[in-house]
Design an enzyme around this catalytic site. Structure first.
Site, PDB file in Angstrom:
ATOM      1  N   PRO A 117      -1.542  -7.052  10.956  1.00 52.59           N
ATOM      2  CA  PRO A 117      -1.960  -8.454  10.797  1.00 52.59           C
ATOM      3  C   PRO A 117      -2.875  -8.922  11.920  1.00 52.59           C
ATOM      4  O   PRO A 117      -3.106  -8.187  12.886  1.00 52.59           O
ATOM      5  CB  PRO A 117      -0.624  -9.208  10.857  1.00 52.59           C
ATOM      6  CG  PRO A 117       0.272  -8.336  11.664  1.00 52.59           C
ATOM      7  CD  PRO A 117      -0.160  -6.916  11.422  1.00 52.59           C
ATOM      8  N   CYS A 138      -5.908  -9.302   2.853  1.00 49.99           N
ATOM      9  CA  CYS A 138      -6.921  -8.434   3.473  1.00 49.99           C
ATOM     10  C   CYS A 138      -8.212  -9.126   3.906  1.00 49.99           C
ATOM     11  O   CYS A 138      -8.656  -8.943   5.041  1.00 49.99           O
ATOM     12  CB  CYS A 138      -7.274  -7.306   2.514  1.00 49.99           C
ATOM     13  SG  CYS A 138      -5.900  -6.198   2.220  1.00 49.99           S
ATOM     14  N   PHE A 141      -2.025 -15.251  -5.084  1.00 52.02           N
ATOM     15  CA  PHE A 141      -3.443 -15.278  -4.665  1.00 52.02           C
ATOM     16  C   PHE A 141      -4.384 -14.773  -5.749  1.00 52.02           C
ATOM     17  O   PHE A 141      -5.587 -14.997  -5.702  1.00 52.02           O
ATOM     18  CB  PHE A 141      -3.628 -14.535  -3.339  1.00 52.02           C
ATOM     19  CG  PHE A 141      -3.768 -13.034  -3.438  1.00 52.02           C
ATOM     20  CD1 PHE A 141      -2.653 -12.213  -3.509  1.00 52.02           C
ATOM     21  CD2 PHE A 141      -5.016 -12.436  -3.430  1.00 52.02           C
ATOM     22  CE1 PHE A 141      -2.777 -10.827  -3.583  1.00 52.02           C
ATOM     23  CE2 PHE A 141      -5.168 -11.059  -3.502  1.00 52.02           C
ATOM     24  CZ  PHE A 141      -4.039 -10.251  -3.583  1.00 52.02           C
ATOM     25  N   VAL A 145       0.831  -1.205   0.000  1.00 50.49           N
ATOM     26  CA  VAL A 145       0.000   0.000   0.000  1.00 50.49           C
ATOM     27  C   VAL A 145       0.865   1.255   0.000  1.00 50.49           C
ATOM     28  O   VAL A 145       0.718   2.122  -0.861  1.00 50.49           O
ATOM     29  CB  VAL A 145      -0.966  -0.007   1.216  1.00 50.49           C
ATOM     30  CG1 VAL A 145      -1.598   1.357   1.431  1.00 50.49           C
ATOM     31  CG2 VAL A 145      -2.047  -1.051   0.999  1.00 50.49           C
TER      32      VAL A 145
END
Ligand code: NAD
Ligand code: UDX
Length: 478
Positions: A89, A274, A336, A12
């Site tokens: 996390p 996320c 992913f 980010v």
């Protein structure tokens, strides 16, 4: 000249600060991190993350109004506005372990800001945090400040970018959300941040709210998106049992303007850093507020996701005559999602571990993920982002190779676990010719042309396709 400091040079912080630098040449942007290796990669020709378009943006601004540094204190001290994009996390121990967000990194950033600041600062929460975190941050800042009279304004400005499309998302966001205190100083800080985004984002796309709404909106956003995927994945199981086809169902749903077309692709399960983390965080907040029913509702989104991954593994094993022991299975795709090298919470980890649990031999190919990363992911128990590998017993059955043909050579089955475009264009006849027969394909992303594969001779399982069709093929091929 306004000076911005971005704390956290990750997925980010890096792209977000780079785009601000690109769009605001009059602003000096320093991106800082405690990780020396990350910062030196940002300063090199091989950036620490793969993101289409990122390199061009960085090359345009680095050395002009964008710099990357480990001198965190210096750049925080000099900045007017500080964006905090550190990792948050899931806690792995103590109160709320397994659900609550671990704010250790955030807290240490806040204490450092308080320590080095000598003038008023606007502190922007870019990380995804639990609702009311700003209250805690304000306390830390105000009670630890070294210089009297310093005022901090805390804003919540959650990030909505998706990996793989981060630059496009940042250049053309569907909205920018800014939450702040509704007092005159808070409103002034909101305007200050709004003015930065106004360099390239149309004003009607900049939404301003109170702090708590902005913080909660980010958690709600990810929960809603993940819920859509779990909903369509739940339907995919029913499709397989009934003869309906999930792509036809999602197409029909997508035409309902009240539902819309996005996030309706059935898959082997959602991954990424996320969704699961933020839903668990939401669940924890609900439970902490005594909202058990609401917590249970959101928990189910994760349970269906876990079910989808284990259902896939079960399908592979049962299809291959109830055992994959000693069989070579080619894994195509480990990230992913496509267009990223990120493997955090990728469904490939659970699928591979499930197959290894049945003693399969895996040959893995992903165009972007390194062998080191794959080995690390498969040797960890998967709870901690920076955990060191614990054992190497399982990974001996894993080899990582450089292309899809090598991966599938002499394999008994193929699992497609990431929707990389190149997997659509493989010469499947060539692949088939080099595999053991019967040759199986398990398409966990529904990207392949099932009819064509069946014509070649493959036995194909595709998520949410009627099972009868697949079963009908089996006696002919076996
Ligand atoms: P990341 O792990 O890639 O990056 C975080 C960086 O912060 C790391 O490089 C770490 O070294 C650094 N850091 C930690 N503590 C620090 C400190 N005290 N001082 C300086 N640097 C410090 O994480 P990410 O994926 O960029 O996510 C960051 C936040 O943004 C998280 O809260 C996440 O939930 C949220 N978010 C992520 C995404 C995404 O797609 N990855 C999208 C939206 C929001
Ligand atoms: C997500 C949110 O989309 C973004 O707004 C937020 O800021 C960060 O988290 P990201 O995790 O980067 O972004 O990727 P996303 O495109 O949302 O995909 C997440 C996972 O869901 C991937 O594993 C993807 O393959 C899967 N997915 C997505 C599906 O299985 N089906 C879909 O229809 C869409």
């Amino acid at each position: 000249m306004v000076k911005i400091c971005g704390i956290g040079a990750g997925y980010v912080g890096g792209p977000t600060m780079a785009v601000i630098a690109l769009k605001c040449p009059s602003i000096e942007v320093a991106v800082v991190d405690i990780s020396h290796s990350r910062i030196s990669a940002w300063n090199s020709n091989k950036l620490p993350i793969y993101e289409p378009g990122l390199e061009q943006v960085v090359n345009q601004c680095r050395g002009k109004n964008l710099l990357f540094s480990t001198n965190v204190e210096k750049h925080v001290h000099e900045a007017d506005i500080i964006f905090v994009s550190v990792n948050t996390p899931t806690k792995i121990r103590g109160l709320g372990a397994g659900k609550a967000a671990d704010l250790t990194y955030w807290e240490s950033a806040a204490r450092m800001i308080a320590d080095v600041s000598r003038c008023n600062k606007v502190v922007v929460e870019k990380s995804t945090v639990p609702v009311r975190t700003a209250e805690a941050i304000e306390k830390i800042l105000c009670h630890n400040t070294n210089s009297k009279g310093i005022k901090y304004q805390i804003l919540s400005n959650p990030e909505f970018l998706s990996e793989g499309t981060a630059i496009q998302d940042l250049l053309n966001p569907d909205r920018v959300l800014i939450g702040g205190n509704q007092c005159p100083e808070g409103l002034e800080a909101i305007q200050k941040l709004k003015a930065i985004y106004a360099h390239w984002v149309p004003e009607d796309r900049i939404i301003t709210t109170n702090l708590w709404s902005a913080e909660l909106s980010k958690l709600a956003d990810n929960a809603f998106l993940a819920q859509r995927i779990s909903s369509i994945n739940a339907m995919s199981a029913l499709c397989e049992a009934t003869g309906a086809e999930v792509s036809q169902v999602s197409h029909a749903l997508s035409k309902n303007t009240k539902i819309g077309p996005k996030f309706l692709n059935a898959s082997v399960g959602f991954g990424g850093s996320c969704f699961q983390k933020d839903i668990l965080n939401l669940v924890y907040i609900c439970e902490s507020n005594g909202l058990t029913e609401v917590a249970n509702y959101w928990k189910q989104v994760i349970k269906v996701n876990d079910y989808q991954k284990s259902r896939f593994v079960k399908r592979v094993v049962t299809s291959m005559f109830n055992t994959v022991s000693g069989k070579k299975i080619a894994i195509l795709g480990f990230a992913f999602k496509k267009d990223t090298s990120d493997t955090r919470k990728t469904p490939a980890i659970d699928v591979c571990k499930g197959l290894l649990g049945d003693n399969a031999c895996l040959t893995i190919y992903d165009p972007c993920v390194t062998e080191e990363q794959i080995q690390k992911d498969l040797s960890m128990d998967g709870v901690e982002w920076d955990q060191q590998p614990m054992s190497s017993t399982m990974v001996k059955q894993v080899s990582v190779v450089g292309d899809a043909y090598e991966a599938t050579k002499e394999a008994h089955g193929i699992c497609i676990l990431t929707e990389w475009d190149e997997f659509k264009n493989i010469d499947y006849q060539r692949v088939y010719d080099n595999m053991h027969k019967p040759a199986f394909v398990f398409d966990g992303r529904n990207i392949l042309n099932v009819d064509k594969l069946r014509e070649i001779g493959f036995i194909v399982y595709s998520i949410g396709r009627p099972l009868e069709q697949w079963l009908k093929n089996m006696p002919q091929q076996a």
